[in-house]
Design an enzyme around this catalytic site. Structure first.
Site, PDB file in Angstrom:
ATOM      1  N   GLU A  41      27.021  60.498  28.510  1.00 45.85           N
ATOM      2  CA  GLU A  41      25.577  60.145  28.541  1.00 45.85           C
ATOM      3  C   GLU A  41      25.145  60.139  30.241  1.00 45.85           C
ATOM      4  O   GLU A  41      25.654  59.319  31.045  1.00 45.85           O
ATOM      5  CB  GLU A  41      25.218  58.636  27.989  1.00 45.85           C
ATOM      6  CG  GLU A  41      23.807  58.473  27.983  1.00 45.85           C
ATOM      7  CD  GLU A  41      23.427  56.997  27.414  1.00 45.85           C
ATOM      8  OE1 GLU A  41      21.973  56.911  27.205  1.00 45.85           O
ATOM      9  OE2 GLU A  41      24.288  56.007  27.220  1.00 45.85           O
ATOM     10  N   GLU A  66      25.519  56.507  35.563  1.00 46.82           N
ATOM     11  CA  GLU A  66      24.265  55.687  35.768  1.00 46.82           C
ATOM     12  C   GLU A  66      24.246  55.374  37.526  1.00 46.82           C
ATOM     13  O   GLU A  66      25.430  55.063  38.070  1.00 46.82           O
ATOM     14  CB  GLU A  66      24.265  54.448  35.213  1.00 46.82           C
ATOM     15  CG  GLU A  66      23.189  53.411  35.520  1.00 46.82           C
ATOM     16  CD  GLU A  66      21.778  53.897  35.406  1.00 46.82           C
ATOM     17  OE1 GLU A  66      20.816  53.885  36.296  1.00 46.82           O
ATOM     18  OE2 GLU A  66      21.469  54.516  34.371  1.00 46.82           O
ATOM     19  N   ASP A 116      13.685  59.570  33.746  1.00 50.94           N
ATOM     20  CA  ASP A 116      12.402  59.461  34.178  1.00 50.94           C
ATOM     21  C   ASP A 116      11.693  60.539  34.250  1.00 50.94           C
ATOM     22  O   ASP A 116      11.959  61.726  34.642  1.00 50.94           O
ATOM     23  CB  ASP A 116      12.803  59.072  35.918  1.00 50.94           C
ATOM     24  CG  ASP A 116      11.605  58.591  36.863  1.00 50.94           C
ATOM     25  OD1 ASP A 116      10.413  58.836  36.304  1.00 50.94           O
ATOM     26  OD2 ASP A 116      12.058  57.966  37.703  1.00 50.94           O
ATOM     27  N   LYS A 120       3.584  62.360  37.635  1.00 51.64           N
ATOM     28  CA  LYS A 120       2.633  63.089  38.793  1.00 51.64           C
ATOM     29  C   LYS A 120       3.302  64.602  38.812  1.00 51.64           C
ATOM     30  O   LYS A 120       4.346  64.928  39.190  1.00 51.64           O
ATOM     31  CB  LYS A 120       2.738  62.524  40.015  1.00 51.64           C
ATOM     32  CG  LYS A 120       2.069  61.172  39.982  1.00 51.64           C
ATOM     33  CD  LYS A 120       1.881  60.412  41.341  1.00 51.64           C
ATOM     34  CE  LYS A 120       1.176  59.122  41.182  1.00 51.64           C
ATOM     35  NZ  LYS A 120       1.240  58.727  42.576  1.00 51.64           N
ATOM     36  N   ASP A 152       9.847  59.492  25.429  1.00 51.89           N
ATOM     37  CA  ASP A 152       8.485  58.893  25.074  1.00 51.89           C
ATOM     38  C   ASP A 152       7.453  59.649  25.829  1.00 51.89           C
ATOM     39  O   ASP A 152       6.152  59.396  25.235  1.00 51.89           O
ATOM     40  CB  ASP A 152       8.239  57.478  25.339  1.00 51.89           C
ATOM     41  CG  ASP A 152       8.343  57.034  26.912  1.00 51.89           C
ATOM     42  OD1 ASP A 152       9.334  57.680  27.596  1.00 51.89           O
ATOM     43  OD2 ASP A 152       7.272  56.634  27.361  1.00 51.89           O
TER      44      ASP A 152
END
Length: 207
Positions: A41, A66, A116, A120, A152
């Site tokens: 992941e 991470e 993320d 923009k 999303d």
């Protein structure tokens, strides 16, 4: 199926793997006591998805990548509490890990959930899923391996599907039946707010 309960003494003191080098690829035998199919992941957050999925699938090994220290510590703490021998965390940037540290053709699946979106337009170049990503995924995956994506952000989802639809090495695929049972921390928040989640999986074509 649930992971076998083991004694704390059988676990590493720290599930977060201390990289011996950032210029040499991992030796997976150093991470896992039992060689098993591997899933990765990229951007594991607090480990909500990966902890539950690794517990359900003790027959596979998992790496959670991470960058943020607080999040990787949660994965470590919760993973040791669950007695998971098939899970390790690596603290480093996901893009770097994928391109330079993960051994070639070692992973059966890559999971990328809610990266993320850099909304923009001038920041789109920082997105993890970009034009080169399918070739990097192909380098990392075993034959028939899969990439599972969730977001999303509708614009980012369009970019994800666009780059993979143009990649000859991949075809759209059905994800494993149980994959959707395990939400991430972000996903729970989005669902609670009534925000739609977009999901897609791609499989490396068998040659």
């Amino acid at each position: 199926m649930h992971a076998q309960v083991i004694q704390p003494s059988d676990l590493p003191n720290d599930l977060v793997y201390a990289l011996p080098s950032i210029v040499e690829r991992l030796d997976l035998a150093d991470l896992f006591p039992v060689p098993q199919p591997l899933e990765v992941e990229l951007g594991s957050g607090d480990g909500s998805f990966l902890l539950a999925y690794a517990e359900r699938h003790p027959e596979r090994n998992f790496i959670g990548v991470e960058r943020l220290l607080g999040r990787i510590r949660k994965l470590d703490r919760k993973g040791r509490r669950l007695g998971l021998r098939n899970l390790r965390g690596v603290r480093i940037e996901c893009a770097y890990f994928l391109e330079y540290l993960l051994p070639p053709h070692c992973a059966d699946a890559l999971h990328i959930y809610f990266p993320d979106p850099w909304p923009k337009k001038r920041h789109h170049k920082h997105r993890l899923i970009h034009e080169r990503f399918p070739s990097l995924a192909e380098q990392a995956l075993t034959t028939g391996g899969s990439v599972h994506l969730r977001t999303d952000d509708p614009d980012y989802f369009e970019q994800m599907t666009s780059v993979f639809n143009r990649a000859d090495a991949f075809e759209r695929a059905e994800p494993p039946q149980d994959l959707g049972w395990f939400p991430t921390d972000f996903e729970r928040d989005f669902l609670a707010a009534g925000k739609p989640i977009q999901r897609v999986s791609y499989q490396l074509r068998r040659r």
